[in-house]
Design a protein around this motif. Sequence first.
Motif, PDB file in Angstrom:
ATOM      1  N   VAL B 419       0.842  -1.202   0.000  1.00  0.00           N
ATOM      2  CA  VAL B 419       0.000   0.000   0.000  1.00  0.00           C
ATOM      3  C   VAL B 419       0.872   1.246   0.000  1.00  0.00           C
ATOM      4  CG1 VAL B 419      -1.622   1.340   1.382  1.00  0.00           C
ATOM      5  CG2 VAL B 419      -2.020  -1.096   1.021  1.00  0.00           C
ATOM      6  N   ALA B 420       1.996   1.191   0.737  1.00  0.00           N
ATOM      7  CA  ALA B 420       2.891   2.352   0.807  1.00  0.00           C
ATOM      8  C   ALA B 420       3.455   2.692  -0.562  1.00  0.00           C
ATOM      9  CB  ALA B 420       4.025   2.085   1.799  1.00  0.00           C
ATOM     10  N   GLN B 421       3.507   1.694  -1.474  1.00  0.00           N
ATOM     11  CA  GLN B 421       3.994   1.992  -2.817  1.00  0.00           C
ATOM     12  C   GLN B 421       2.912   2.616  -3.690  1.00  0.00           C
ATOM     13  OE1 GLN B 421       5.693  -1.734  -3.952  1.00  0.00           O
ATOM     14  NE2 GLN B 421       7.497  -1.414  -2.682  1.00  0.00           N
ATOM     15  N   ILE B 422       1.666   2.557  -3.203  1.00  0.00           N
ATOM     16  CA  ILE B 422       0.569   3.154  -3.965  1.00  0.00           C
ATOM     17  C   ILE B 422       0.214   4.536  -3.411  1.00  0.00           C
ATOM     18  CG2 ILE B 422      -1.811   2.845  -4.726  1.00  0.00           C
ATOM     19  CD1 ILE B 422      -1.375  -0.182  -4.278  1.00  0.00           C
ATOM     20  N   VAL B 423       0.135   4.651  -2.077  1.00  0.00           N
ATOM     21  CA  VAL B 423      -0.259   5.915  -1.441  1.00  0.00           C
ATOM     22  C   VAL B 423       0.877   6.446  -0.590  1.00  0.00           C
ATOM     23  CG1 VAL B 423      -1.968   7.070  -0.007  1.00  0.00           C
ATOM     24  CG2 VAL B 423      -2.570   4.970  -1.166  1.00  0.00           C
ATOM     25  N   GLN B 424       1.221   7.704  -0.775  1.00  0.00           N
ATOM     26  CA  GLN B 424       2.161   8.366   0.109  1.00  0.00           C
ATOM     27  C   GLN B 424       1.507   9.625   0.637  1.00  0.00           C
ATOM     28  OE1 GLN B 424       5.589   8.002   1.210  1.00  0.00           O
ATOM     29  NE2 GLN B 424       4.997   5.883   0.833  1.00  0.00           N
ATOM     30  N   CYS B 425       2.036  10.117   1.766  1.00  0.00           N
ATOM     31  CA  CYS B 425       1.361  11.216   2.438  1.00  0.00           C
ATOM     32  C   CYS B 425       2.288  12.403   2.637  1.00  0.00           C
ATOM     33  CB  CYS B 425       0.840  10.729   3.779  1.00  0.00           C
ATOM     34  SG  CYS B 425      -0.207  11.930   4.583  1.00  0.00           S
ATOM     35  N   VAL B 426       1.727  13.603   2.514  1.00  0.00           N
ATOM     36  CA  VAL B 426       2.426  14.832   2.897  1.00  0.00           C
ATOM     37  C   VAL B 426       1.623  15.432   4.040  1.00  0.00           C
ATOM     38  CG1 VAL B 426       3.175  17.122   2.172  1.00  0.00           C
ATOM     39  CG2 VAL B 426       3.248  15.212   0.553  1.00  0.00           C
ATOM     40  N   PHE B 427       2.277  15.601   5.188  1.00  0.00           N
ATOM     41  CA  PHE B 427       1.557  16.048   6.379  1.00  0.00           C
ATOM     42  C   PHE B 427       1.595  17.565   6.526  1.00  0.00           C
ATOM     43  CE2 PHE B 427       2.754  11.694   7.314  1.00  0.00           C
ATOM     44  CZ  PHE B 427       1.554  11.178   7.773  1.00  0.00           C
ATOM     45  N   GLN B 428       0.843  18.024   7.524  1.00  0.00           N
ATOM     46  CA  GLN B 428       0.701  19.463   7.716  1.00  0.00           C
ATOM     47  C   GLN B 428       1.982  20.140   8.188  1.00  0.00           C
ATOM     48  OE1 GLN B 428      -2.586  20.632  10.157  1.00  0.00           O
ATOM     49  NE2 GLN B 428      -1.842  22.678  10.444  1.00  0.00           N
ATOM     50  N   ASP B 429       2.593  19.593   9.217  1.00  0.00           N
ATOM     51  CA  ASP B 429       3.662  20.326   9.887  1.00  0.00           C
ATOM     52  C   ASP B 429       5.027  19.895   9.358  1.00  0.00           C
ATOM     53  OD1 ASP B 429       5.375  21.614  11.512  1.00  0.00           O
ATOM     54  OD2 ASP B 429       4.663  20.752  13.378  1.00  0.00           O
ATOM     55  N   PRO B 430       5.644  20.724   8.518  1.00  0.00           N
ATOM     56  CA  PRO B 430       6.936  20.328   7.944  1.00  0.00           C
ATOM     57  C   PRO B 430       8.051  20.316   8.978  1.00  0.00           C
ATOM     58  CG  PRO B 430       6.439  22.597   7.354  1.00  0.00           C
ATOM     59  CD  PRO B 430       5.248  22.067   8.087  1.00  0.00           C
ATOM     60  N   TYR B 431       7.775  20.876  10.171  1.00  0.00           N
ATOM     61  CA  TYR B 431       8.817  20.930  11.186  1.00  0.00           C
ATOM     62  C   TYR B 431       8.949  19.620  11.952  1.00  0.00           C
ATOM     63  CZ  TYR B 431       8.840  25.818  10.074  1.00  0.00           C
ATOM     64  OH  TYR B 431       8.937  26.995   9.391  1.00  0.00           O
ATOM     65  N   SER B 432       7.893  18.825  11.991  1.00  0.00           N
ATOM     66  CA  SER B 432       7.984  17.594  12.775  1.00  0.00           C
ATOM     67  C   SER B 432       7.950  16.345  11.904  1.00  0.00           C
ATOM     68  CB  SER B 432       6.841  17.543  13.800  1.00  0.00           C
ATOM     69  OG  SER B 432       5.614  17.540  13.140  1.00  0.00           O
ATOM     70  N   THR B 433       7.808  16.497  10.584  1.00  0.00           N
ATOM     71  CA  THR B 433       7.676  15.313   9.753  1.00  0.00           C
ATOM     72  C   THR B 433       9.027  14.770   9.270  1.00  0.00           C
ATOM     73  OG1 THR B 433       6.926  14.588   7.590  1.00  0.00           O
ATOM     74  CG2 THR B 433       6.946  16.880   7.932  1.00  0.00           C
ATOM     75  N   LEU B 434      10.092  15.587   9.422  1.00  0.00           N
ATOM     76  CA  LEU B 434      11.418  15.106   9.023  1.00  0.00           C
ATOM     77  C   LEU B 434      12.247  14.804  10.270  1.00  0.00           C
ATOM     78  CD1 LEU B 434      12.174  17.753   6.254  1.00  0.00           C
ATOM     79  CD2 LEU B 434      11.468  15.390   5.907  1.00  0.00           C
ATOM     80  N   ASN B 435      12.982  13.695  10.225  1.00  0.00           N
ATOM     81  CA  ASN B 435      13.859  13.337  11.345  1.00  0.00           C
ATOM     82  C   ASN B 435      15.006  14.343  11.422  1.00  0.00           C
ATOM     83  OD1 ASN B 435      15.782  12.239  13.036  1.00  0.00           O
ATOM     84  ND2 ASN B 435      15.388  10.132  12.386  1.00  0.00           N
ATOM     85  N   PRO B 436      15.106  15.092  12.538  1.00  0.00           N
ATOM     86  CA  PRO B 436      16.123  16.153  12.598  1.00  0.00           C
ATOM     87  C   PRO B 436      17.555  15.634  12.539  1.00  0.00           C
ATOM     88  CG  PRO B 436      15.054  15.855  14.732  1.00  0.00           C
ATOM     89  CD  PRO B 436      14.284  15.032  13.751  1.00  0.00           C
ATOM     90  N   MET B 437      17.765  14.339  12.814  1.00  0.00           N
ATOM     91  CA  MET B 437      19.116  13.798  12.818  1.00  0.00           C
ATOM     92  C   MET B 437      19.550  13.341  11.425  1.00  0.00           C
ATOM     93  SD  MET B 437      19.752  14.293  15.894  1.00  0.00           S
ATOM     94  CE  MET B 437      21.316  13.454  16.124  1.00  0.00           C
ATOM     95  N   HIS B 438      18.600  13.215  10.506  1.00  0.00           N
ATOM     96  CA  HIS B 438      18.938  12.726   9.166  1.00  0.00           C
ATOM     97  C   HIS B 438      19.126  13.888   8.201  1.00  0.00           C
ATOM     98  CE1 HIS B 438      17.171   8.412   9.606  1.00  0.00           C
ATOM     99  NE2 HIS B 438      18.229   8.629  10.340  1.00  0.00           N
ATOM    100  N   SER B 439      20.134  13.808   7.343  1.00  0.00           N
ATOM    101  CA  SER B 439      20.269  14.815   6.297  1.00  0.00           C
ATOM    102  C   SER B 439      19.151  14.587   5.278  1.00  0.00           C
ATOM    103  CB  SER B 439      21.626  14.708   5.616  1.00  0.00           C
ATOM    104  OG  SER B 439      21.673  13.532   4.838  1.00  0.00           O
ATOM    105  N   VAL B 440      18.917  15.588   4.456  1.00  0.00           N
ATOM    106  CA  VAL B 440      17.888  15.493   3.424  1.00  0.00           C
ATOM    107  C   VAL B 440      18.167  14.287   2.523  1.00  0.00           C
ATOM    108  CG1 VAL B 440      17.010  16.644   1.366  1.00  0.00           C
ATOM    109  CG2 VAL B 440      17.320  17.933   3.490  1.00  0.00           C
ATOM    110  N   GLY B 441      19.444  14.122   2.145  1.00  0.00           N
ATOM    111  CA  GLY B 441      19.818  13.011   1.267  1.00  0.00           C
ATOM    112  C   GLY B 441      19.505  11.666   1.903  1.00  0.00           C
ATOM    113  N   THR B 442      19.794  11.524   3.195  1.00  0.00           N
ATOM    114  CA  THR B 442      19.514  10.268   3.896  1.00  0.00           C
ATOM    115  C   THR B 442      18.013   9.982   3.900  1.00  0.00           C
ATOM    116  OG1 THR B 442      21.363  10.813   5.319  1.00  0.00           O
ATOM    117  CG2 THR B 442      19.956   9.005   6.029  1.00  0.00           C
ATOM    118  N   ALA B 443      17.228  11.035   4.187  1.00  0.00           N
ATOM    119  CA  ALA B 443      15.777  10.854   4.227  1.00  0.00           C
ATOM    120  C   ALA B 443      15.255  10.394   2.867  1.00  0.00           C
ATOM    121  CB  ALA B 443      15.100  12.166   4.639  1.00  0.00           C
ATOM    122  N   LEU B 444      15.757  11.018   1.804  1.00  0.00           N
ATOM    123  CA  LEU B 444      15.283  10.652   0.468  1.00  0.00           C
ATOM    124  C   LEU B 444      15.789   9.267   0.066  1.00  0.00           C
ATOM    125  CD1 LEU B 444      15.629  14.043  -1.456  1.00  0.00           C
ATOM    126  CD2 LEU B 444      13.613  13.052  -0.363  1.00  0.00           C
ATOM    127  N   GLY B 445      17.044   8.966   0.437  1.00  0.00           N
ATOM    128  CA  GLY B 445      17.608   7.662   0.116  1.00  0.00           C
ATOM    129  C   GLY B 445      16.810   6.541   0.766  1.00  0.00           C
TER     130      GLY B 445
END
Lengths: 318, 595
Positions: B419-445
């Motif tokens: 299901v995760a390969q069919i539906v993905q989500c963008v949440f409201q708060d961009p400040y809490s949806t990304l892991n602060p310890m991961h770089s952008v590249g790591t998150a995307l990778g």
Amino acid sequence: MTFAAYALRRVVAIVATIALLSLLVFALLALTPGDPAITLLGPQNATPEAVAAIRERYGLGDPFLVQYGNWAVAALQGDFGDSIRSSEPVMSVITSRLWTTVWLALYAFIITVVVAIPLGILAAVRRGSWIDRLASSITLIALCTPAFAIGFLLIYVFSVQLDWFPGFGNGDGFFDTIWHLTLPALALATLQIPILLRQTRAAVMDVVDRDYIVFARSRGLSRSRIWLRYVLRNGSLPVLTSAGLILAFSLAGAVLIENVFALQGLGSLLVSSVGTLDLPVVQALALLTAILVLVTNLVIDLLYYALDPRLRRAGAAA
Amino acid sequence: MSAGPLLTVDDLSISYGSRLLVNGVSFALDGGESLALVGESGSGKSLTARAIADLLPAGVSATGRVLIEGAPVRRPRRRGRGDSPRVGLLMQDPFTMLNPTMTAGGHIAETLRAAGRPRAEIPAEVSRRLAEVGITDASVARRYPFELSGGMSQRVALAAALANDPALLLADEPTTALDATTQHEVLELLRQVQRDRGMGLVFITHDLRVAFDLCHRVVVMYAGSIMEEAPARIMRRDPLHPYTRGLLESIPSTDHYQGNLRGIPGSVPATHTVLDRCPFADRCDERVDACTHVVPPLVEVAAHHRAACIRIGELVSTTTATSVGSARVTDHVGDEVVVRVSDLRKSYRVHGGVHPALDGVTFDLRQGEALGIVGESGSGKTTIARCLLGLTSPTDGSIEFAGFGVVPAQRTAQDRRAVAQIVQCVFQDPYSTLNPMHSVGTALGEALSQRSRPVTDRDHEIASLLDRVGLPASMATRRPASLSGGQRQRVAIARALAVEPRVLLCDEPVAALDVSVQAQILELLREVNRSQGTSLLFITHDLGVVRQITERVLVLYRGEVVEQGATDVVLDAPTHDYTQRLVAAMPSTHVAQEA
């Protein structure tokens, strides 16, 4: 639900908990390796006649639950059997020591509350000031100093060098007892102050930054009202919890302190009874500690109920 | 009333330590007048209000003068009993403004007492004050804040703020945390109270439309400075400063479809970094060289109309693009049904009863389609999202995905991956949806590794993902803390796109962003929708966003779909009572409407 109904429900829950705990406590005897009759008598007294007599008296041949029932009925009447070491009834051994520990715990608790809460509030209000740094330093030092070291230090300074307070013994009569208990209570309070101080500081810091404080100030309320009705009322809930825990676990602290100061209290009784495998005394003390913790918790819960309207209304809806 | 203005703010600067946050702001307000302070986050509007009330947070200090009726505002601590503050304050969040251990009536009563009212009068006065804010139910006075709805709490707070009859009320985004219809009611109440009492009102908002609707005059702030000030009527018709114009154009229109959503590129700078220049220069289309090394003075350009732009004389008044409608593009919508939701039900147990959060919701989402779900808090729109994502199990009904079939109510780990390969989500708060310890590249990778299609060149794929959302490839090494809100939301979108989903579920993806950034993100989502045929399921309370992004809309009310259809039809001619109220509650962007 009314306050009485809420209290009643909590008391019933506590009675059930105690019943369950008593089963575990009683099972200590069965779990101790070796013949329970010999455990109860102590190896040196275990003549065949005595063993036979104790079997007869405690019904050791009966099934476990019957034994437990008999024990529990006796315990409800205050009869936990006889101490193995002194052959006196367990209850009289405990009551002779109870008040020393109760006074010690209360005395230490009062010192803790009087020192930790105002200091915690001040530290929170003057964040980063000298008083906050002082409070943090005291907390840190007290937290990493072992209890016996604090005890010996107090004895050395205030008893040996300054000769202000006695370094050991219980004392007789109210004032003499207070005088004798001052150093032990200080030592015990030193263990407790850091915990309560940190809780108070965190709780007040959390509250003073809230919107409702700014809103209260904007409406021109007096400082005393903001402090009493806003900051302290809302900050009191987490502080109350840790104060209750501190009081409930005073007995654990008393174990060390009473030994350092040679006090004849429940803590030193527990240590010596465990050391000599005086099982009836250990059973009674374990149950007493459990009751103490549960009753303190009950008092805290009832206070919470009175202080927090959310709890009252949630209770009313249930 | 004394001669001279009710409020005078003269060269007010506010700083935190050595960092300047508000840079020499001056304005004045007459008794009975209302003034809107409009700005995005970091504009210094809220701090200005707190400085007027003399309630700045600890560590924040102000210089300059603030006079109320010609006298300096006194600190509350030095005030005697019965000597009431002349300035009242109403804050944003109704749930944190009231003391949780005090009743609604208690708040009003204590303020009355502090104002020196005799005790005997207080009970009657409390009911009178509650009636003033539209509360006639006497039992409300005895309720605690947690027993009140957001709108009710905000009314109680207003009554408490007004209890000592201030000459000036500062209202700091008092409706932002409320649902659209409640928002409308509270704004009407504020307008009425202000008029009836002849009280001064400083209304702080990020929404120019609300400012125009409610206030006599509007002050637009940006990065700690005033950009433009004018009567609302004039600014609505003829905004002069490029920032004000940009802000107006950034607001997604509720009235008509806009072919091109024009945001303002970039994001709001910190005040102390733009002290020697026009703070808006970097984002301004009209910029000339002088803009980046001259501080533009705030000068009177017409009667009662001030603006801070060195080119203000050259910039001709233009009709804003918002008034022009465009034809909707729909050729990217296919026939295949990607998601089919049938009779979806979900109920929660509360206090022994059963509360239905969803009561039989049915809809299809086709390939490439953008479907909006509109409703207030508690309508069940987030529950639909949670059911689709598998974060909660529906009580009844079915969810079917193209290429997967009907999803079992209890999903296995394997189902979840599929299901995760069919539906993905963008949440409201961009400040809490990304892991602060991961770089952008790591998150995307990490997201790429979840994709069904194998990853050949990771770094290259990350760079092209960043490119798709309009970010430079160098962003891959940065951590979320160093990104602005808009940049974070772009990263969140890139992360969702990494698995090449067929459906992008967007849960209020722009609600937490600044107005000038919202349009950029909306335009990006539109582009994703059109160029790749990714279907959008768009959950929002903002009808402007619905109008711009979606072709079709469902209106959800108390767990039921009460109206659905083509977006333009539903918004132009709503049939259900709730939809009509929702549409009526939206502040209009129509420039020509008021003349």
